[in-house]
Design a protein around this motif. Structure first.
Motif, PDB file in Angstrom:
ATOM      1  N   THR A 234     -15.696   5.937  -7.109  1.00 18.50           N
ATOM      2  CA  THR A 234     -16.728   6.027  -8.590  1.00 18.50           C
ATOM      3  C   THR A 234     -15.923   6.595  -9.796  1.00 18.50           C
ATOM      4  N   THR A 235     -14.913   7.767  -8.975  1.00 18.52           N
ATOM      5  CA  THR A 235     -14.046   8.134 -10.033  1.00 18.52           C
ATOM      6  C   THR A 235     -12.590   7.797  -9.658  1.00 18.52           C
ATOM      7  N   TYR A 236     -11.652   8.167 -10.646  1.00 19.63           N
ATOM      8  CA  TYR A 236     -10.489   8.170 -10.972  1.00 19.63           C
ATOM      9  C   TYR A 236     -10.114   8.874  -9.494  1.00 19.63           C
ATOM     10  N   GLU A 237     -10.263  10.258  -8.889  1.00 19.24           N
ATOM     11  CA  GLU A 237     -10.132  10.566  -8.116  1.00 19.24           C
ATOM     12  C   GLU A 237     -10.754  10.025  -7.074  1.00 19.24           C
ATOM     13  N   GLU A 238     -11.838   9.434  -6.380  1.00 22.47           N
ATOM     14  CA  GLU A 238     -12.248   9.148  -5.903  1.00 22.47           C
ATOM     15  C   GLU A 238     -11.306   7.443  -5.596  1.00 22.47           C
ATOM     16  N   LEU A 239     -10.847   6.947  -6.127  1.00 23.84           N
ATOM     17  CA  LEU A 239      -9.782   5.736  -6.762  1.00 23.84           C
ATOM     18  C   LEU A 239      -8.777   5.988  -5.807  1.00 23.84           C
ATOM     19  N   LYS A 240      -8.316   7.132  -5.877  1.00 27.28           N
ATOM     20  CA  LYS A 240      -7.324   7.739  -6.382  1.00 27.28           C
ATOM     21  C   LYS A 240      -6.614   7.752  -4.333  1.00 27.28           C
ATOM     22  N   LYS A 241      -7.762   8.333  -4.027  1.00 24.57           N
ATOM     23  CA  LYS A 241      -7.907   9.107  -2.367  1.00 24.57           C
ATOM     24  C   LYS A 241      -7.965   7.802  -1.616  1.00 24.57           C
ATOM     25  N   VAL A 242      -8.830   6.857  -2.029  1.00 22.15           N
ATOM     26  CA  VAL A 242      -8.962   5.437  -0.867  1.00 22.15           C
ATOM     27  C   VAL A 242      -7.450   4.276  -1.681  1.00 22.15           C
ATOM     28  N   ALA A 243      -7.082   4.588  -2.331  1.00 25.34           N
ATOM     29  CA  ALA A 243      -5.988   3.757  -2.680  1.00 25.34           C
ATOM     30  C   ALA A 243      -4.811   4.292  -1.885  1.00 25.34           C
ATOM     31  N   ILE A 244      -4.460   5.946  -1.516  1.00 18.55           N
ATOM     32  CA  ILE A 244      -3.556   6.220  -0.611  1.00 18.55           C
ATOM     33  C   ILE A 244      -3.724   6.051   0.785  1.00 18.55           C
TER      34      ILE A 244
ATOM     35  N   THR B   6       0.927  -1.849   3.778  1.00 19.37           N
ATOM     36  CA  THR B   6       0.489  -1.908   2.604  1.00 19.37           C
ATOM     37  C   THR B   6       0.721  -0.713   1.654  1.00 19.37           C
ATOM     38  N   TYR B   7       0.068  -1.100   0.550  1.00 19.67           N
ATOM     39  CA  TYR B   7      -0.038  -0.126  -1.086  1.00 19.67           C
ATOM     40  C   TYR B   7      -1.734  -0.560  -0.984  1.00 19.67           C
ATOM     41  N   GLY B   8      -1.574   1.059  -1.863  1.00 19.94           N
ATOM     42  CA  GLY B   8      -2.956   0.787  -2.494  1.00 19.94           C
ATOM     43  C   GLY B   8      -3.245  -0.247  -3.462  1.00 19.94           C
ATOM     44  N   PHE B   9      -1.999  -0.264  -4.438  1.00 22.34           N
ATOM     45  CA  PHE B   9      -2.810  -0.606  -6.280  1.00 22.34           C
ATOM     46  C   PHE B   9      -2.039  -1.823  -5.852  1.00 22.34           C
ATOM     47  N   GLY B  10      -1.867  -2.479  -6.840  1.00 24.35           N
ATOM     48  CA  GLY B  10      -1.091  -3.791  -6.973  1.00 24.35           C
ATOM     49  C   GLY B  10      -0.705  -3.599  -8.866  1.00 24.35           C
ATOM     50  N   LEU B  11       0.404  -3.791  -9.088  1.00 29.95           N
ATOM     51  CA  LEU B  11       0.804  -3.349 -10.438  1.00 29.95           C
ATOM     52  C   LEU B  11       2.283  -4.305 -10.937  1.00 29.95           C
ATOM     53  N   SER B  12       2.498  -4.716 -11.978  1.00 31.61           N
ATOM     54  CA  SER B  12       3.596  -5.653 -12.259  1.00 31.61           C
ATOM     55  C   SER B  12       3.572  -4.681 -13.964  1.00 31.61           C
TER      56      SER B  12
ATOM     57  N   GLU C 239       2.497   8.940  -4.432  1.00 28.32           N
ATOM     58  CA  GLU C 239       2.550   8.854  -3.601  1.00 28.32           C
ATOM     59  C   GLU C 239       2.611   8.115  -2.751  1.00 28.32           C
ATOM     60  N   GLY C 240       3.660   7.304  -2.865  1.00 27.45           N
ATOM     61  CA  GLY C 240       4.101   5.731  -2.859  1.00 27.45           C
ATOM     62  C   GLY C 240       3.169   4.435  -2.148  1.00 27.45           C
ATOM     63  N   ALA C 241       1.285   4.768  -3.438  1.00 22.30           N
ATOM     64  CA  ALA C 241       0.754   3.635  -3.061  1.00 22.30           C
ATOM     65  C   ALA C 241       0.844   2.454  -4.022  1.00 22.30           C
ATOM     66  N   LEU C 242       1.950   3.656  -4.873  1.00 15.03           N
ATOM     67  CA  LEU C 242       2.406   1.512  -5.936  1.00 15.03           C
ATOM     68  C   LEU C 242       4.211   1.126  -5.427  1.00 15.03           C
ATOM     69  N   HIS C 243       3.946  -0.292  -5.413  1.00 16.15           N
ATOM     70  CA  HIS C 243       5.623  -0.715  -4.770  1.00 16.15           C
ATOM     71  C   HIS C 243       6.604   0.062  -5.283  1.00 16.15           C
ATOM     72  N   LYS C 244       7.855  -0.142  -5.090  1.00 15.52           N
ATOM     73  CA  LYS C 244       8.726   1.215  -6.253  1.00 15.52           C
ATOM     74  C   LYS C 244       9.386   0.122  -6.799  1.00 15.52           C
ATOM     75  N   ASP C 245       8.830  -1.571  -6.713  1.00 16.95           N
ATOM     76  CA  ASP C 245       9.496  -2.341  -7.398  1.00 16.95           C
ATOM     77  C   ASP C 245       8.712  -2.807  -8.362  1.00 16.95           C
ATOM     78  N   TRP C 246       7.751  -2.252  -8.802  1.00 17.97           N
ATOM     79  CA  TRP C 246       6.295  -2.956  -9.846  1.00 17.97           C
ATOM     80  C   TRP C 246       6.967  -3.229 -10.895  1.00 17.97           C
TER      81      TRP C 246
ATOM     82  N   GLY D 265      -2.304 -10.136   1.783  1.00 19.12           N
ATOM     83  CA  GLY D 265      -2.414  -8.915   2.183  1.00 19.12           C
ATOM     84  C   GLY D 265      -1.728  -7.620   1.947  1.00 19.12           C
ATOM     85  N   LYS D 266      -0.501  -7.794   1.106  1.00 19.95           N
ATOM     86  CA  LYS D 266      -0.013  -6.483   0.522  1.00 19.95           C
ATOM     87  C   LYS D 266      -0.841  -5.323  -0.356  1.00 19.95           C
ATOM     88  N   TYR D 267      -1.563  -5.624  -1.064  1.00 14.92           N
ATOM     89  CA  TYR D 267      -2.029  -4.937  -1.862  1.00 14.92           C
ATOM     90  C   TYR D 267      -3.698  -4.934  -1.676  1.00 14.92           C
ATOM     91  N   GLY D 268      -4.285  -3.736  -1.777  1.00 16.25           N
ATOM     92  CA  GLY D 268      -5.477  -3.659  -1.498  1.00 16.25           C
ATOM     93  C   GLY D 268      -6.665  -3.393  -2.670  1.00 16.25           C
TER      94      GLY D 268
END
Length: 531
Positions: free
Chosen positions: A190-200, A215-221, A269-276, A291-294
């Motif tokens: 419900t907050t960015y802090e909580e979202l960060k913990k989930v993604a990690i 797996t990675y927490g967050f998908g970004l392009s 934290e490595g929760a984004l793919h390094k090549d995003w 199944g790569k991103y959550g």
């Protein structure tokens, strides 16, 4: 953006419902039985003088070009007592074709455009298009268009085009693997802090329980698509104000800065793919369903049936849910609405001397855009059956839903030739779940609609005006912010340099854009608002 809008429009309007997937951008529309201006198949509109009008049109298309002598076209001519002459041009050629047609002077009666752009404004101001203000009240289906949408096609107080419906609520939303949350015993953030913990946790704690670190927490392009905007205060809409009290674009706001900081934390934290930063959004989408991103972005319209099918086969217990908007510092909570339309139709200004012909055109437009509820889209509804060329001719019913027959049958459809979109009374009335055959997609769409119908939406005021400065400079200004923010996310620039980015933005045209936009908003009395 155009591609997902197109796909969403096609699904929402049920061009290819159950088991079909289509790129058609502008499904046809219709109306409920018993309320048509004329019975389906009649030779002339009721109450209309028995005069045949020749009506020409030009518009872009993302689908194949209809045949010149299809039975669908003949049905239109018979029903409305017209000789209709539509011309379709592939959209990848339309941008160069239409200016040539406009410069030639011999314009069609109906001119379609994909959006309100510099050419539309220029041609309207030059007198090429017919002002429609005096006609709208005569046609009930046009009266359904809200003022916020009419504003987008209004120049100097005159309405110069008819917008086509697109659901304002159903654009891309942040979605999460709910089954991964459950596997790790985590709650919906419900907050960015909580979202960060989930993604990690999605990155480091084996959320799919396969015993692998894959797996990675967050998908970004690349170009920071789709970012991590968890509500209107953090996205690109004109929501925040500067010290002078002017609205500013979200990309230089403190809210946007917060989401960039969040993404930078995830990268560290490595929760984004390094090549995003060099990844295409289409590839990230495929990887999400592999199944790569959550966490990624999805919408309840235009879902890819093939991706959903393979996703279910790989992960039978998978569940996707929209992450509800976070509560903002100002107490508001909700997403930014879309513009509420996609594609427009203008009428030739020379039609001013032919009001009966204008009325005939608008009668056709009203007929094809009158909303038919999902449950009435079947052969028993004479208008629906007529518009789609007849059951077992160009469509069939599968498990209670309409599915188009192969493309070679499409020219039997009147709505293949006159393209207008059902104007839904509410976004919920489009019932996107009903037109999805995949069980996972259907449950996601139903749950998303249920969530969004009780969610507030911010109406971005910039959707309602046209700024020459914004149109001329926006692309270059976006490149400035994207370059800075990409470097900030990967650690090449500190977030503390945010003001340097803003300074460059302002010096290279941003100030001019902000001044122009706010001047237009003030003169028109338009403000951002929540609904």
């Amino acid at each position: 953006m155009k591609k997902w809008m197109a796909a969403g429009l096609a699904a929402t309007m049920a061009v290819t419902v159950a088991a079909c997937s289509s790129d058609e951008k502008k499904p046809a529309a219709g109306e409920a039985a018993g309320t048509t201006p004329a019975a389906a198949g009649s030779t002339a509109p009721q109450g209309q003088a028995a005069k045949t009008f020749t009506i020409s049109s030009i518009e872009g298309t993302w689908t194949s070009i209809p045949g010149e002598n299809g039975s669908g076209l003949k049905k239109i001519n018979e029903k409305f007592n017209v000789t209709y002459k539509p011309q379709f041009v592939p959209y990848d050629q339309y941008g160069s074709k239409l200016p040539v047609v406009m410069a030639g002077g011999d314009l069609p009666d109906i001119i379609g455009m994909e959006s309100v752009d510099a050419n539309f404004v220029k041609w309207a101001k030059q007198g090429a298009f017919l002002p429609l203000n005096d006609y709208i009240d005569k046609h009930p289906e046009l009266k359904l268009v809200p003022k916020s949408v009419w504003d987008a096609v209004t120049i100097d107080g005159k309405i110069y085009a008819i917008p086509q419906y697109f659901p304002a609520k159903y654009g891309k939303k942040p979605v999460i693997r709910k089954d991964w949350l459950d596997n790790l015993g985590l709650k919906m953030p419900t907050t960015y802090e909580e979202l960060k913990k989930v993604a990690i946790a999605f990155t480091k704690d084996d959320p799919d329980k396969n015993g692998k670190n894959d797996t990675y927490g967050f998908g970004l392009s690349k170009q920071v698509v789709y970012g991590a905007a968890m509500g209107a205060a953090w996205d690109a809409s004109w929501y925040h104000k500067n010290e002078q009290g002017q609205l500013i674009p979200g990309t230089i706001s403190e809210g946007y800065k917060e989401q960039i900081q969040f993404l930078a934390d995830l990268y560290k934290e490595g929760a984004l793919h390094k090549d995003w930063a060099v990844s295409k959004s289409t590839d990230v989408r495929k990887d999400f369903y592999a199944g790569k991103y959550g966490i990624w972005y999805e919408q309840p319209t235009g879902m890819d049936i093939n991706l959903l099918k393979s996703f279910r086969e790989l992960f039978p217990n998978a569940k996707i849910e929209v992450i509800p908007a976070f509560k903002q510092v100002d107490g508001q909570q909700g997403f930014t609405a879309g513009s509420g339309y996609y594609t427009i139709k203008a009428l030739n200004a020379k039609l001013k001397s032919e009001p009966d012909k204008v009325d005939r055109i608008l009668q056709m437009e009203s007929y094809f855009r009158k909303f038919i509820p999902i449950e009435n889209r079947n052969p028993q509804n004479k208008d629906f059956d007529w518009q789609y060329g007849g059951e077992n001719v160009s469509y069939k019913m599968v498990n209670g839903a309409m599915v188009l027959e192969p493309q070679e049958t499409w020219d039997h459809r009147p709505n293949r030739y006159y393209r207008s979109v059902y104007w839904a009374p509410t976004d919920e009335a489009t019932d996107p779940a009903a037109v999805i055959s995949d069980p996972l997609g259907k449950s996601f769409a139903a749950a998303t609609v249920d969530l969004l119908k009780n969610t507030k939406f911010y109406i971005n005021p910039v959707f309602r005006i046209y700024s020459d400065a914004l149109m001329a400079k926006n692309s270059d200004l976006d490149l400035i912010t994207q370059e800075w923010q990409t470097k900030m996310i990967v650690g090449q620039e500190p977030i503390s340099n945010w003001n340097k980015m803003v300074d460059e933005y302002m010096k290279k045209g941003g100030k001019e854009v902000i001044d122009d936009v706010n001047k237009l908003l003030q003169s028109s009395g338009i403000k951002g608002e929540w609904k």
